[in-house]
Design a protein around this motif. Structure first.
Motif, PDB file in Angstrom:
ATOM      1  N   ASP A  66       0.824  -1.257  -0.191  1.00 17.74           N
ATOM      2  CA  ASP A  66      -0.065  -0.105  -0.016  1.00 17.74           C
ATOM      3  C   ASP A  66       0.901   1.295   0.175  1.00 17.74           C
ATOM      4  O   ASP A  66       1.412   1.519   0.879  1.00 17.74           O
ATOM      5  N   GLU A  67       0.768   1.986  -0.927  1.00 19.00           N
ATOM      6  CA  GLU A  67       1.494   3.540  -1.181  1.00 19.00           C
ATOM      7  C   GLU A  67       1.363   4.189   0.198  1.00 19.00           C
ATOM      8  O   GLU A  67       2.330   4.735   0.511  1.00 19.00           O
ATOM      9  N   ALA A  68       0.139   4.476   0.696  1.00 16.16           N
ATOM     10  CA  ALA A  68      -0.119   5.135   1.913  1.00 16.16           C
ATOM     11  C   ALA A  68       0.806   4.577   3.140  1.00 16.16           C
ATOM     12  O   ALA A  68       1.519   5.504   3.899  1.00 16.16           O
ATOM     13  N   ASP A  69       0.571   3.418   3.338  1.00 13.57           N
ATOM     14  CA  ASP A  69       1.454   2.751   4.185  1.00 13.57           C
ATOM     15  C   ASP A  69       2.976   2.715   4.093  1.00 13.57           C
ATOM     16  O   ASP A  69       3.796   3.056   5.089  1.00 13.57           O
ATOM     17  N   ARG A  70       3.299   2.819   2.858  1.00 10.01           N
ATOM     18  CA  ARG A  70       4.805   2.730   2.655  1.00 10.01           C
ATOM     19  C   ARG A  70       5.356   4.159   2.763  1.00 10.01           C
ATOM     20  O   ARG A  70       6.242   4.338   3.548  1.00 10.01           O
ATOM     21  N   LYS A  71       4.631   5.163   2.653  1.00  8.50           N
ATOM     22  CA  LYS A  71       4.877   6.574   2.893  1.00  8.50           C
ATOM     23  C   LYS A  71       5.159   6.753   4.442  1.00  8.50           C
ATOM     24  O   LYS A  71       6.047   7.416   4.738  1.00  8.50           O
ATOM     25  N   TYR A  72       4.058   6.326   5.074  1.00  9.11           N
ATOM     26  CA  TYR A  72       4.033   6.479   6.404  1.00  9.11           C
ATOM     27  C   TYR A  72       5.109   6.014   7.128  1.00  9.11           C
ATOM     28  O   TYR A  72       5.935   6.683   8.014  1.00  9.11           O
ATOM     29  N   LEU A  73       5.633   4.522   6.567  1.00 13.64           N
ATOM     30  CA  LEU A  73       6.523   3.948   7.196  1.00 13.64           C
ATOM     31  C   LEU A  73       8.030   4.633   6.955  1.00 13.64           C
ATOM     32  O   LEU A  73       8.910   4.740   7.860  1.00 13.64           O
ATOM     33  N   LYS A  74       8.074   4.970   5.738  1.00 10.50           N
ATOM     34  CA  LYS A  74       9.228   5.847   5.189  1.00 10.50           C
ATOM     35  C   LYS A  74       9.652   7.013   6.190  1.00 10.50           C
ATOM     36  O   LYS A  74      10.760   7.432   6.630  1.00 10.50           O
ATOM     37  N   ASP A  75       8.521   7.843   6.278  1.00  8.83           N
ATOM     38  CA  ASP A  75       8.379   9.109   7.114  1.00  8.83           C
ATOM     39  C   ASP A  75       8.887   8.641   8.419  1.00  8.83           C
ATOM     40  O   ASP A  75       9.708   9.549   9.261  1.00  8.83           O
ATOM     41  N   TRP A  76       8.273   7.805   9.082  1.00 11.49           N
ATOM     42  CA  TRP A  76       8.348   7.431  10.391  1.00 11.49           C
ATOM     43  C   TRP A  76       9.749   6.776  10.620  1.00 11.49           C
ATOM     44  O   TRP A  76      10.662   7.411  11.692  1.00 11.49           O
ATOM     45  N   ALA A  77      10.372   6.324   9.862  1.00 11.65           N
ATOM     46  CA  ALA A  77      11.827   5.657   9.984  1.00 11.65           C
ATOM     47  C   ALA A  77      12.835   6.769   9.899  1.00 11.65           C
ATOM     48  O   ALA A  77      13.792   6.859  10.737  1.00 11.65           O
ATOM     49  N   ARG A  78      12.629   7.640   8.911  1.00 11.24           N
ATOM     50  CA  ARG A  78      13.431   8.670   8.507  1.00 11.24           C
ATOM     51  C   ARG A  78      13.537   9.536   9.969  1.00 11.24           C
ATOM     52  O   ARG A  78      14.906  10.031  10.418  1.00 11.24           O
ATOM     53  N   GLU A  79      12.356   9.897  10.328  1.00  4.39           N
ATOM     54  CA  GLU A  79      12.395  10.830  11.421  1.00  4.39           C
ATOM     55  C   GLU A  79      12.876  10.142  12.713  1.00  4.39           C
ATOM     56  O   GLU A  79      13.539  10.889  13.631  1.00  4.39           O
ATOM     57  N   GLU A  80      12.528   9.013  12.932  1.00  3.61           N
ATOM     58  CA  GLU A  80      13.370   8.128  14.126  1.00  3.61           C
ATOM     59  C   GLU A  80      14.635   8.357  14.057  1.00  3.61           C
ATOM     60  O   GLU A  80      15.523   8.767  14.792  1.00  3.61           O
ATOM     61  N   PHE A  81      15.322   8.049  13.038  1.00  9.63           N
ATOM     62  CA  PHE A  81      16.585   7.957  12.603  1.00  9.63           C
ATOM     63  C   PHE A  81      17.509   9.581  12.972  1.00  9.63           C
ATOM     64  O   PHE A  81      18.444   9.814  13.349  1.00  9.63           O
ATOM     65  N   LYS A  82      16.644  10.364  12.263  1.00 14.62           N
ATOM     66  CA  LYS A  82      17.189  11.908  12.490  1.00 14.62           C
ATOM     67  C   LYS A  82      17.038  12.349  13.862  1.00 14.62           C
ATOM     68  O   LYS A  82      17.798  12.972  14.363  1.00 14.62           O
ATOM     69  N   ARG A  83      16.103  11.892  14.499  1.00 17.14           N
ATOM     70  CA  ARG A  83      15.831  12.370  15.915  1.00 17.14           C
ATOM     71  C   ARG A  83      17.110  11.850  16.849  1.00 17.14           C
ATOM     72  O   ARG A  83      17.365  12.596  17.907  1.00 17.14           O
ATOM     73  N   ASN A  84      17.461  10.708  16.635  1.00 15.82           N
ATOM     74  CA  ASN A  84      18.456  10.176  17.349  1.00 15.82           C
ATOM     75  C   ASN A  84      19.787  10.456  16.893  1.00 15.82           C
ATOM     76  O   ASN A  84      20.727   9.755  17.343  1.00 15.82           O
ATOM     77  N   LYS A  85      20.129  11.082  15.869  1.00 13.70           N
ATOM     78  CA  LYS A  85      21.316  11.067  14.977  1.00 13.70           C
ATOM     79  C   LYS A  85      22.540  11.564  15.934  1.00 13.70           C
ATOM     80  O   LYS A  85      23.610  11.066  16.018  1.00 13.70           O
ATOM     81  N   ASN A  86      22.145  12.438  17.015  1.00 10.08           N
ATOM     82  CA  ASN A  86      23.092  12.956  17.867  1.00 10.08           C
ATOM     83  C   ASN A  86      23.460  12.123  19.150  1.00 10.08           C
ATOM     84  O   ASN A  86      24.262  12.750  20.078  1.00 10.08           O
ATOM     85  N   ALA A  87      22.999  11.196  19.414  1.00  9.31           N
ATOM     86  CA  ALA A  87      22.922  10.262  20.542  1.00  9.31           C
ATOM     87  C   ALA A  87      24.577   9.937  20.543  1.00  9.31           C
ATOM     88  O   ALA A  87      25.108   9.761  19.478  1.00  9.31           O
ATOM     89  N   THR A  88      25.157   9.998  21.605  1.00 12.44           N
ATOM     90  CA  THR A  88      26.748   9.567  21.843  1.00 12.44           C
ATOM     91  C   THR A  88      26.641   8.516  22.930  1.00 12.44           C
ATOM     92  O   THR A  88      28.070   7.957  22.823  1.00 12.44           O
ATOM     93  N   ASN A  89      25.882   8.043  23.979  1.00 13.38           N
ATOM     94  CA  ASN A  89      26.103   7.163  24.793  1.00 13.38           C
ATOM     95  C   ASN A  89      26.002   5.861  24.171  1.00 13.38           C
ATOM     96  O   ASN A  89      24.998   5.379  23.480  1.00 13.38           O
ATOM     97  N   GLN A  90      27.050   5.215  24.448  1.00 15.03           N
ATOM     98  CA  GLN A  90      27.369   3.741  23.641  1.00 15.03           C
ATOM     99  C   GLN A  90      26.085   2.881  24.001  1.00 15.03           C
ATOM    100  O   GLN A  90      25.339   2.173  23.317  1.00 15.03           O
ATOM    101  N   ASP A  91      25.923   2.670  25.306  1.00 16.89           N
ATOM    102  CA  ASP A  91      24.617   1.939  25.584  1.00 16.89           C
ATOM    103  C   ASP A  91      23.319   2.137  24.935  1.00 16.89           C
ATOM    104  O   ASP A  91      22.545   1.469  24.796  1.00 16.89           O
TER     105      ASP A  91
END
Length: 87
Positions: A37-62
């Motif tokens: 489904d195109e709508a689900d695919r777009k939602y999942l892409k946006d969600w994954a991209r946002e999650e990785f961007k939100r956490n890109k500055n994390a430095t604590n190894q654990d």
């Protein structure tokens, strides 16, 4: 004698962890491409991209290790759902 490494060089642990993060990111998007489904695919892409961007500055190894595990679990669930939908 000074080190030949640039000042911002990653340690071996950081480098390996970065490789794991990138591998999960790539696998996540490869799996998302299989969502029919195109709508689900777009939602999942946006969600994954946002999650990785939100956490890109994390430095604590654990914390990073925990996020890798969490992302891997999400990826596994998505792969299972797609496999069930195809059967």
């Amino acid at each position: 004698m000074s080190s030949r490494l640039p000042p911002a060089a990653l340690s071996l642990k950081q480098f390996l962890q970065r490789q794991k993060v990138l591998a999960v990111y790539r696998n996540m998007f490869r799996t998302i491409r299989q969502v029919p489904d195109e709508a689900d695919r777009k939602y999942l892409k946006d969600w994954a991209r946002e999650e990785f961007k939100r956490n890109k500055n994390a430095t604590n190894q654990d914390v990073i290790r925990m996020m890798i595990k969490q992302a891997s679990n999400h990826l596994e669930e998505l792969q299972k759902s797609l496999a069930l939908a195809k059967s």
